[in-house]
Design a protein around this motif. Structure first.
Motif, PDB file in Angstrom:
ATOM      1  N   ASP A  90     -77.921 -13.574  -7.482  1.00 32.74           N
ATOM      2  CA  ASP A  90     -77.007 -14.326  -8.348  1.00 32.74           C
ATOM      3  C   ASP A  90     -75.583 -14.048  -7.895  1.00 32.74           C
ATOM      4  N   GLN A  91     -74.858 -15.119  -7.522  1.00 29.20           N
ATOM      5  CA  GLN A  91     -73.533 -14.971  -6.933  1.00 29.20           C
ATOM      6  C   GLN A  91     -72.472 -15.544  -7.871  1.00 29.20           C
ATOM      7  N   TYR A  92     -71.415 -14.740  -8.091  1.00 27.46           N
ATOM      8  CA  TYR A  92     -70.312 -15.134  -8.970  1.00 27.46           C
ATOM      9  C   TYR A  92     -68.992 -14.836  -8.275  1.00 27.46           C
ATOM     10  N   TYR A  93     -67.967 -15.543  -8.747  1.00 31.18           N
ATOM     11  CA  TYR A  93     -66.610 -15.255  -8.282  1.00 31.18           C
ATOM     12  C   TYR A  93     -65.644 -15.426  -9.447  1.00 31.18           C
ATOM     13  N   ILE A  94     -64.513 -14.751  -9.356  1.00 27.79           N
ATOM     14  CA  ILE A  94     -63.462 -14.854 -10.360  1.00 27.79           C
ATOM     15  C   ILE A  94     -62.137 -15.099  -9.649  1.00 27.79           C
ATOM     16  N   LYS A  95     -61.280 -15.890 -10.295  1.00 23.69           N
ATOM     17  CA  LYS A  95     -59.920 -16.118  -9.794  1.00 23.69           C
ATOM     18  C   LYS A  95     -58.987 -15.159 -10.517  1.00 23.69           C
ATOM     19  N   LEU A 143     -70.265 -10.148  -6.968  1.00 21.82           N
ATOM     20  CA  LEU A 143     -69.025 -10.608  -7.593  1.00 21.82           C
ATOM     21  C   LEU A 143     -67.939 -10.605  -6.528  1.00 21.82           C
ATOM     22  N   LEU A 144     -67.254 -11.730  -6.397  1.00 24.61           N
ATOM     23  CA  LEU A 144     -66.191 -11.903  -5.417  1.00 24.61           C
ATOM     24  C   LEU A 144     -64.876 -12.160  -6.137  1.00 24.61           C
ATOM     25  N   MET A 145     -63.848 -11.389  -5.804  1.00 23.81           N
ATOM     26  CA  MET A 145     -62.515 -11.577  -6.379  1.00 23.81           C
ATOM     27  C   MET A 145     -61.662 -12.366  -5.401  1.00 23.81           C
ATOM     28  N   LEU A 146     -61.173 -13.528  -5.853  1.00 20.60           N
ATOM     29  CA  LEU A 146     -60.362 -14.405  -5.018  1.00 20.60           C
ATOM     30  C   LEU A 146     -58.993 -14.587  -5.651  1.00 20.60           C
ATOM     31  N   LEU A 147     -57.966 -14.562  -4.803  1.00 20.76           N
ATOM     32  CA  LEU A 147     -56.615 -14.874  -5.263  1.00 20.76           C
ATOM     33  C   LEU A 147     -56.480 -16.385  -5.453  1.00 20.76           C
TER      34      LEU A 147
END
Length: 763
Positions: free
Chosen positions: A266-271, A393-397
């Motif tokens: 399960d793949q997620y990301y947040i801005k 979990l991936l944190m993206l600017l």
């Protein structure tokens, strides 16, 4: 007679065992020759259905390997037939067994023994992955008679040189293997049967291309080559053209050359803004204390800073760190601890992004955006291995979101957006500021982490995703607890990885000519003794110490002027030049009296006067503590009498204010002293009352049977205290010296007791 019979029996047993092994080997050759991987009947589901030896099958069974994975079904049968393999597969799909089983079987069918030298070479990009491959090889090959060895950086080279010539299977990193091929006399490769390149794309990305080309140049062309990777890039294709002969491509689809992520992930990301990353990471760890977490950073400096600060803040979970500059023993110890831990958090760089199998990782958190989509696939592949469930979990600017999501869409990766609840987010900025203020080491680590992050963004090739000019400097520095953003000086670039992994000895040889002399324009070649004496203290403040002491060397005067603002502390002097005419004549002999006077501090002060104390201003100039004003400036200020009256008036006002403050301080001290004395007396009375035998009675001492009179007497005594009875030594009564009896009152203080003692001794 018994020994002969036993020896005869053992000899017959050995002969029969050799016959059985020869018969099994002939049967194995026949099974492999008759085996057709392309036919439908050849589809296998278990290792027992493959044409492999019983010893290898027993090792697989003992290690609980029963069923084949997809990549193993498609690659092992063709590898057993002697074909070159170029395979790509998802991370965690079992590529290690896909090349270890054919390697052992090929050596077994070619009758390779421990006396035949090097027959199989397995290359891995990182030390941890090489160790993991070697451990799997020992398990499944426990019943075979091959000798295997592991060579990686960070170990004793001399110890490896003495034993590398006796190894049939060698597992190692490209740098150390290339070093042994160039330096070890006993390492012979003419009998090499198999070459395995694991994670070939990573080997090339880390700058090992020159080492791999050097290794391939030492190997015979009649070998069998197995190339495995999770992704296929142009550099890997170029390497395949050079080292593989008519390879069978396995696992490469026509739609995309890059494999997808596991289905159970399960793949997620947040801005998220840059300055909130550490706050979100802290909140995430605090809310997942019963999980196994792997956190990726873009540089080792960020790993060190986050580990040291979070360790002091104590989130409630075991914290570990792992990056490339660790010593080999520490890296292996950290890898073992994290593999065996049930709940832990590991801060790491991309050194653990390839091939390593950490059991049961629950979350893979990427604090910094990976350099490309392939790196993202390898990072998240540490979770959800072999069909297990996992999350990432991936944190993206905000500046990275649009560009990087397009890269993931091109790879057909489905990633969902996650929202952060403001209630669950906690800030740790005050704690980080406090740590940086209290500990200079933490502050220096924060500055290095700040610079390394900006440098990692600057050197990225994909400028549509990584935009260094849009990064907030001051707010990011404040989020690390720093008082301000440090100055950034970018060095290196795209070739920094190759320079980092290049052999030091090769660099030194490149600076010398054929005769071993120094080339023109190059600096002097440093020996190991030069490096030993030039070695700095390994603390984080060593650079500042060198700047402060002036030991740090600069290349030329231009660089010294340009770096003048960056130095920590500089002492400027203009009178440090010495001229020969100012020096004393050394030819004139010095008498003993003059030498004694020069070496004696007391005699030197006698002629020059008493030493005076000096203070230094901001410019570094020395001044006496009480410096007299110039006469001209004094006259310009006005009449002397007027200045005197002004000075006296000013000092009087100052002394009046100081006197009031001194009186207030003295009064406070007296009140405090009185309060302490009353407190001591109160405690003494309470202790006396507690020692009384009469519990629960009135606090008055009853001397008369009439209670009312006692009450009245006590009240009157409280209003008008009676004069104290003089002590025996205060009266003028003269006693008869012949009187041997002395009547005195009970001594109340230590002085009374001392006086009584003196009186008794005198009598």
């Amino acid at each position: 007679m018994v020994k002969k019979a036993k020896g005869k029996f053992s000899k017959e047993a050995r002969i029969s065992q050799r016959k059985r092994e020869a018969e099994e080997l002939v049967k194995l050759h026949q099974e492999v020759a008759e085996y057709d991987p392309a036919s439908k009947d050849a589809e296998v589901a278990q290792f027992s259905h493959l044409p492999i030896s019983q010893n290898t099958l027993k090792g697989l069974t003992d290690s609980s390997f029963m069923k084949l994975t997809d990549i193993q079904k498609r690659s092992i049968p063709y590898a057993l037939k002697g074909e070159d393999i170029m395979a790509t597969a998802k991370t965690g799909s079992g590529k290690t067994l896909a090349f270890l089983i054919p390697t052992m079987e090929i050596l077994l069918r070619n009758n390779i023994t421990e006396f035949d030298g090097l027959a199989a070479l397995i290359l891995s990009p990182t030390r941890e992955l090489a160790v993991q491959i070697f451990e799997v090889l020992k398990k499944i090959g426990a019943h075979n008679q091959f000798s295997a060895g592991l060579v990686t950086g960070g170990k004793d080279v001399k110890y490896e040189k003495d034993r590398v010539s006796r190894m049939n299977i060698l597992v190692g990193t490209p740098g150390r293997v290339a070093q042994h091929l160039n330096e070890s006399v006993g390492m012979e490769t003419s009998n090499l049967q198999v070459l395995v390149l694991d994670e070939a794309d990573r080997c090339l990305d880390m700058g090992f291309k020159s080492q791999i080309d050097n290794i391939v140049g030492h190997l015979p062309k009649t070998r069998q080559t197995l190339l495995f990777s999770a992704t296929t890039t142009d550099s890997v294709k170029d390497l395949a053209r050079l080292s593989l002969t008519n390879p069978r491509r396995i696992g490469v689809s026509s739609d995309s050359d890059i494999s997808a992520t596991p289905d159970s992930l399960d793949q997620y990301y947040i801005k998220i803004p840059l300055e909130e990353k550490l706050d979100v990471l802290w909140s995430f760890i605090k809310s997942h204390l019963n999980s196994k977490i792997l956190v990726f950073f873009s540089s080792s400096k960020q790993v060190q800073f986050t580990y040291e600060t979070f360790r002091k803040l104590q989130p409630g979970i075991s914290l570990l760190k792992l990056y490339g500059r660790h010593k080999q023993t520490a890296r292996l110890e950290t890898t073992t601890k994290f593999s065996q831990a049930q709940h832990a958090c590991l801060f790491a760089t991309d050194i653990v992004a390839r091939g390593l199998d950490f059991p049961a990782i629950d979350w893979v958190v990427q604090i910094d955006c990976p350099e490309d989509a392939a790196t993202y696939v390898h990072r998240v592949g540490r979770a959800a291995r072999f069909g297990r469930e996992g999350k990432s979990l991936l944190m993206l600017l905000p500046s990275e979101e649009e560009g990087f999501l397009k890269r993931l869409e091109n790879m057909k990766i489905d990633i969902k957006m996650m929202n952060i609840k403001q209630k669950s987010k906690k800030t740790i900025r005050p704690q980080l500021q406090s740590l940086c203020f209290q500990d200079p080491t933490i502050k220096n680590l924060g500055q290095r982490a700040f610079i390394s992050y900006y440098r990692s963004v600057y050197i990225q090739k994909d400028k549509d995703v990584f935009k260094v000019e849009e990064l907030p400097t001051e707010t990011y520095a404040a989020s690390l607890g720093l008082p301000g953003a440090p100055k950034i000086k970018i060095k290196g670039g795209a070739s920094s990885k190759e320079k980092k992994n290049e052999s030091r000895k090769l660099q030194m040889l490149a600076k010398t000519d054929e005769n071993g002399d120094e080339k023109e324009g190059n600096k002097k070649v440093r020996t190991r003794y030069d490096r030993m004496f030039e070695r700095k203290n390994q603390t984080v403040l060593s650079d500042h110490y060198l700047n402060m002491t002036g030991s740090k060397k600069t290349k030329d005067s231009d660089e010294e002027d340009s770096d003048e603002e960056e130095e920590f502390m500089v002492v400027k002097r203009k009178d440090h030049h010495l001229y020969e005419e100012d020096l004393p004549d050394a030819s004139i002999p010095v008498s003993k009296r003059q030498a004694k006077k020069a070496l004696s501090k007391k005699l030197s002060v006698a002629t020059k006067g008493n030493p005076t104390k000096l203070v230094f201003d901001d410019d570094g100039k020395a001044h006496p503590i009480y410096e007299l004003e110039d006469e001209e400036d004094f006259k310009k200020a006005g009449d002397a009498n007027v200045q005197k009256e002004q000075f006296v008036t000013k000092e009087s006002e100052y002394m009046g204010v100081a006197d009031v403050q001194d009186k207030l301080t003295a009064r406070e001290k007296r009140d405090e002293k009185k309060r302490r004395r009353k407190e001591i007396e109160r405690r003494a009375r309470e202790e006396g009352y507690e020692d009384s035998d009469d519990e629960g009675e009135a606090v008055y001492r009853l001397g008369d049977p009439d209670l009312d009179q006692d009450m009245e007497y006590s009240e009157a005594e409280a209003e008008e205290p009676q004069a104290k009875k003089p002590k025996w030594f205060q009266t003028n009564d003269k006693r008869d010296e012949t009187d041997k009896f002395v009547e005195v009152d009970q001594p109340d203080t230590l002085e009374d007791l001392e006086a009584l003692t003196a009186r008794l001794i005198g009598n």
